[in-house]
Design a protein around this motif. Structure first.
Motif, PDB file in Angstrom:
ATOM      1  N   ILE A  78       0.824  -1.060  -0.016  1.00  0.00           N
ATOM      2  CA  ILE A  78       0.016  -0.066  -0.221  1.00  0.00           C
ATOM      3  C   ILE A  78       0.731   1.250  -0.195  1.00  0.00           C
ATOM      4  O   ILE A  78       0.607   2.196  -0.676  1.00  0.00           O
ATOM      5  N   LEU A  79       2.108   1.378   0.748  1.00  0.00           N
ATOM      6  CA  LEU A  79       2.716   2.363   0.627  1.00  0.00           C
ATOM      7  C   LEU A  79       3.782   2.518  -0.680  1.00  0.00           C
ATOM      8  O   LEU A  79       4.020   3.555  -1.285  1.00  0.00           O
ATOM      9  N   GLU A  80       4.046   1.090  -1.270  1.00  0.00           N
ATOM     10  CA  GLU A  80       4.774   1.427  -2.512  1.00  0.00           C
ATOM     11  C   GLU A  80       3.771   1.859  -3.682  1.00  0.00           C
ATOM     12  O   GLU A  80       4.149   2.530  -4.389  1.00  0.00           O
ATOM     13  N   ASN A  81       2.574   1.589  -3.586  1.00  0.00           N
ATOM     14  CA  ASN A  81       1.723   2.033  -4.413  1.00  0.00           C
ATOM     15  C   ASN A  81       1.351   3.511  -4.508  1.00  0.00           C
ATOM     16  O   ASN A  81       1.632   4.288  -5.322  1.00  0.00           O
ATOM     17  N   ILE A  82       1.343   4.115  -3.281  1.00  0.00           N
ATOM     18  CA  ILE A  82       1.502   5.568  -2.841  1.00  0.00           C
ATOM     19  C   ILE A  82       2.883   6.157  -3.703  1.00  0.00           C
ATOM     20  O   ILE A  82       2.485   7.274  -4.258  1.00  0.00           O
ATOM     21  N   ALA A  83       4.018   5.692  -3.279  1.00  0.00           N
ATOM     22  CA  ALA A  83       5.216   6.030  -3.880  1.00  0.00           C
ATOM     23  C   ALA A  83       5.288   6.067  -5.630  1.00  0.00           C
ATOM     24  O   ALA A  83       5.694   6.939  -5.927  1.00  0.00           O
ATOM     25  N   ASP A  84       4.660   4.828  -5.774  1.00  0.00           N
ATOM     26  CA  ASP A  84       4.453   4.862  -7.210  1.00  0.00           C
ATOM     27  C   ASP A  84       3.773   6.080  -8.018  1.00  0.00           C
ATOM     28  O   ASP A  84       4.130   6.367  -9.086  1.00  0.00           O
ATOM     29  N   GLN A  85       2.419   6.247  -7.203  1.00  0.00           N
ATOM     30  CA  GLN A  85       1.890   7.338  -7.898  1.00  0.00           C
ATOM     31  C   GLN A  85       2.556   8.642  -7.763  1.00  0.00           C
ATOM     32  O   GLN A  85       2.644   9.419  -8.818  1.00  0.00           O
ATOM     33  N   LEU A  86       3.238   8.974  -6.774  1.00  0.00           N
ATOM     34  CA  LEU A  86       4.151  10.139  -6.610  1.00  0.00           C
ATOM     35  C   LEU A  86       5.133   9.843  -7.510  1.00  0.00           C
ATOM     36  O   LEU A  86       5.393  11.041  -8.377  1.00  0.00           O
ATOM     37  N   HIS A  87       5.673   8.970  -7.950  1.00  0.00           N
ATOM     38  CA  HIS A  87       6.598   8.869  -9.062  1.00  0.00           C
ATOM     39  C   HIS A  87       6.252   8.981 -10.565  1.00  0.00           C
ATOM     40  O   HIS A  87       6.631   9.776 -11.391  1.00  0.00           O
ATOM     41  N   GLU A  88       5.049   8.701 -10.696  1.00  0.00           N
ATOM     42  CA  GLU A  88       4.142   8.597 -11.944  1.00  0.00           C
ATOM     43  C   GLU A  88       3.914  10.299 -12.269  1.00  0.00           C
ATOM     44  O   GLU A  88       4.062  10.964 -13.217  1.00  0.00           O
ATOM     45  N   MET A  89       3.571  10.807 -11.040  1.00  0.00           N
ATOM     46  CA  MET A  89       2.984  12.400 -11.284  1.00  0.00           C
ATOM     47  C   MET A  89       4.275  13.198 -11.588  1.00  0.00           C
ATOM     48  O   MET A  89       4.432  13.939 -12.294  1.00  0.00           O
ATOM     49  N   HIS A  90       5.273  12.693 -10.794  1.00  0.00           N
ATOM     50  CA  HIS A  90       6.668  13.174 -11.101  1.00  0.00           C
ATOM     51  C   HIS A  90       7.144  13.320 -12.578  1.00  0.00           C
ATOM     52  O   HIS A  90       7.550  14.340 -13.375  1.00  0.00           O
ATOM     53  N   ASN A  91       7.122  12.069 -13.073  1.00  0.00           N
ATOM     54  CA  ASN A  91       7.451  11.937 -14.530  1.00  0.00           C
ATOM     55  C   ASN A  91       6.416  12.770 -15.331  1.00  0.00           C
ATOM     56  O   ASN A  91       7.127  13.278 -16.337  1.00  0.00           O
ATOM     57  N   GLU A  92       5.338  12.851 -15.139  1.00  0.00           N
ATOM     58  CA  GLU A  92       4.439  13.453 -15.931  1.00  0.00           C
ATOM     59  C   GLU A  92       4.372  15.013 -15.993  1.00  0.00           C
ATOM     60  O   GLU A  92       4.463  15.677 -16.873  1.00  0.00           O
ATOM     61  N   ILE A  93       4.841  15.527 -14.796  1.00  0.00           N
ATOM     62  CA  ILE A  93       5.237  17.015 -14.698  1.00  0.00           C
ATOM     63  C   ILE A  93       6.341  17.370 -15.379  1.00  0.00           C
ATOM     64  O   ILE A  93       6.440  18.419 -15.975  1.00  0.00           O
ATOM     65  N   ILE A  94       7.450  16.395 -15.369  1.00  0.00           N
ATOM     66  CA  ILE A  94       8.572  16.570 -16.040  1.00  0.00           C
ATOM     67  C   ILE A  94       8.567  16.516 -17.593  1.00  0.00           C
ATOM     68  O   ILE A  94       9.000  17.351 -18.235  1.00  0.00           O
ATOM     69  N   LYS A  95       7.602  15.542 -17.878  1.00  0.00           N
ATOM     70  CA  LYS A  95       7.532  15.228 -19.161  1.00  0.00           C
ATOM     71  C   LYS A  95       6.675  16.530 -19.996  1.00  0.00           C
ATOM     72  O   LYS A  95       6.936  16.966 -21.073  1.00  0.00           O
ATOM     73  N   GLN A  96       5.595  16.881 -19.203  1.00  0.00           N
ATOM     74  CA  GLN A  96       4.820  18.126 -19.775  1.00  0.00           C
ATOM     75  C   GLN A  96       5.664  19.218 -19.667  1.00  0.00           C
ATOM     76  O   GLN A  96       5.452  20.065 -20.756  1.00  0.00           O
ATOM     77  N   GLY A  97       6.703  19.585 -19.071  1.00  0.00           N
ATOM     78  CA  GLY A  97       7.605  20.636 -19.118  1.00  0.00           C
ATOM     79  C   GLY A  97       6.928  22.051 -18.959  1.00  0.00           C
ATOM     80  O   GLY A  97       7.625  23.146 -19.110  1.00  0.00           O
ATOM     81  N   ILE A  98       5.725  22.167 -18.365  1.00  0.00           N
ATOM     82  CA  ILE A  98       5.111  23.661 -18.161  1.00  0.00           C
ATOM     83  C   ILE A  98       4.922  23.980 -16.541  1.00  0.00           C
ATOM     84  O   ILE A  98       4.736  25.060 -16.521  1.00  0.00           O
ATOM     85  N   ASP A  99       5.493  23.019 -15.529  1.00  0.00           N
ATOM     86  CA  ASP A  99       5.678  23.704 -14.257  1.00  0.00           C
ATOM     87  C   ASP A  99       7.138  23.996 -14.106  1.00  0.00           C
ATOM     88  O   ASP A  99       7.805  23.248 -13.484  1.00  0.00           O
ATOM     89  N   ILE A 100       7.457  25.174 -14.158  1.00  0.00           N
ATOM     90  CA  ILE A 100       8.687  25.876 -14.164  1.00  0.00           C
ATOM     91  C   ILE A 100       9.448  25.779 -12.627  1.00  0.00           C
ATOM     92  O   ILE A 100      10.523  25.239 -12.337  1.00  0.00           O
ATOM     93  N   SER A 101       8.367  25.814 -11.797  1.00  0.00           N
ATOM     94  CA  SER A 101       8.756  25.840 -10.266  1.00  0.00           C
ATOM     95  C   SER A 101       9.023  24.381  -9.927  1.00  0.00           C
ATOM     96  O   SER A 101      10.320  24.157  -9.246  1.00  0.00           O
ATOM     97  N   TYR A 102       8.403  23.490 -10.500  1.00  0.00           N
ATOM     98  CA  TYR A 102       8.855  22.146  -9.845  1.00  0.00           C
ATOM     99  C   TYR A 102       9.803  21.971 -10.689  1.00  0.00           C
ATOM    100  O   TYR A 102      10.687  21.021 -10.396  1.00  0.00           O
ATOM    101  N   LYS A 103       9.915  22.029 -12.025  1.00  0.00           N
ATOM    102  CA  LYS A 103      11.279  21.799 -12.823  1.00  0.00           C
ATOM    103  C   LYS A 103      12.470  22.244 -12.087  1.00  0.00           C
ATOM    104  O   LYS A 103      13.530  21.702 -12.042  1.00  0.00           O
ATOM    105  N   GLY A 104      12.360  23.389 -11.500  1.00  0.00           N
ATOM    106  CA  GLY A 104      13.725  24.192 -10.861  1.00  0.00           C
ATOM    107  C   GLY A 104      13.943  23.303  -9.601  1.00  0.00           C
ATOM    108  O   GLY A 104      15.104  23.047  -9.390  1.00  0.00           O
TER     109      GLY A 104
END
Length: 181
Positions: A78-104
């Motif tokens: 259950i904890l691994e699944n949450i960490a995986d969701q965070l990882h997927e969200m991270h990858n999506e944010i980086i891939k989109q490239g529109i969130d400058i604050s997060y990319k920084g």
């Protein structure tokens, strides 16, 4: 249980780190419910009903740890699944490239995450996988927490490196929590 519920509602990364600590406390008590009750549950000054709920919560965690063979190390699914969701969200944010604050934040932390990867020997043949920067960051933050709890010295350079990792995880957690509401 009480703290975990609060952290889960407020900050998903803090929830994960807290639950990693709970897993280790259960292990330190030999995955024995009576020991957990004596060393952990009894310390809370709450009503009997709440203590009973806490006992059931720990009992279910112990059962899951046995079922998932996490008696000695690792995190519950259950904890691994949450960490995986965070990882997927991270990858999506980086891939989109529109969130400058997060990319920084990621750019500032990336080198330190790579250093963690090197020090921990993370590669393709392990449970985490070479590409899971977020799990590495969480594991690193948990390791720092343990060092502090043990009152071990931590260099200023290490603390500065972890500040960048903490900022990244905080930003990601904030975005996750926004999406959960």
């Amino acid at each position: 249980m009480i703290i975990a519920e609060q952290k889960r509602k407020e900050n998903i990364a803090e929830y994960l780190l807290y639950m990693y600590q709970v897993e280790d406390m259960i292990r330190a008590n030999g995955l024995d419910l009576e020991n957990v009750e004596n060393t952990l549950i009894s310390k809370f000054e709450v009503a009997y009903e709440v203590k009973r709920e806490m006992r059931e919560w720990y009992k279910s965690l112990i059962a899951m740890m046995h079922e998932e063979q996490k008696e000695e190390k690792g995190h519950l699914k259950i904890l691994e699944n949450i960490a995986d969701q965070l990882h997927e969200m991270h990858n999506e944010i980086i891939k989109q490239g529109i969130d400058i604050s997060y990319k920084g934040a990621y750019d500032r932390a990336k080198g330190h995450i790579e250093a963690l990867r090197m020090r921990s020997g993370q590669g393709m043949d392990n449970d985490i996988g070479m590409d899971n920067d977020i799990q590495l960051a969480l594991n690193g933050l948990y390791g720092l927490l343990i060092l502090r709890l043990k009152k071990r010295p931590v260099t200023e350079e290490t603390l500065k490196a972890f500040d960048t990792i903490r900022e990244l995880v905080a930003e990601l957690s904030s975005r996750y929590m926004e999406g959960a509401r």
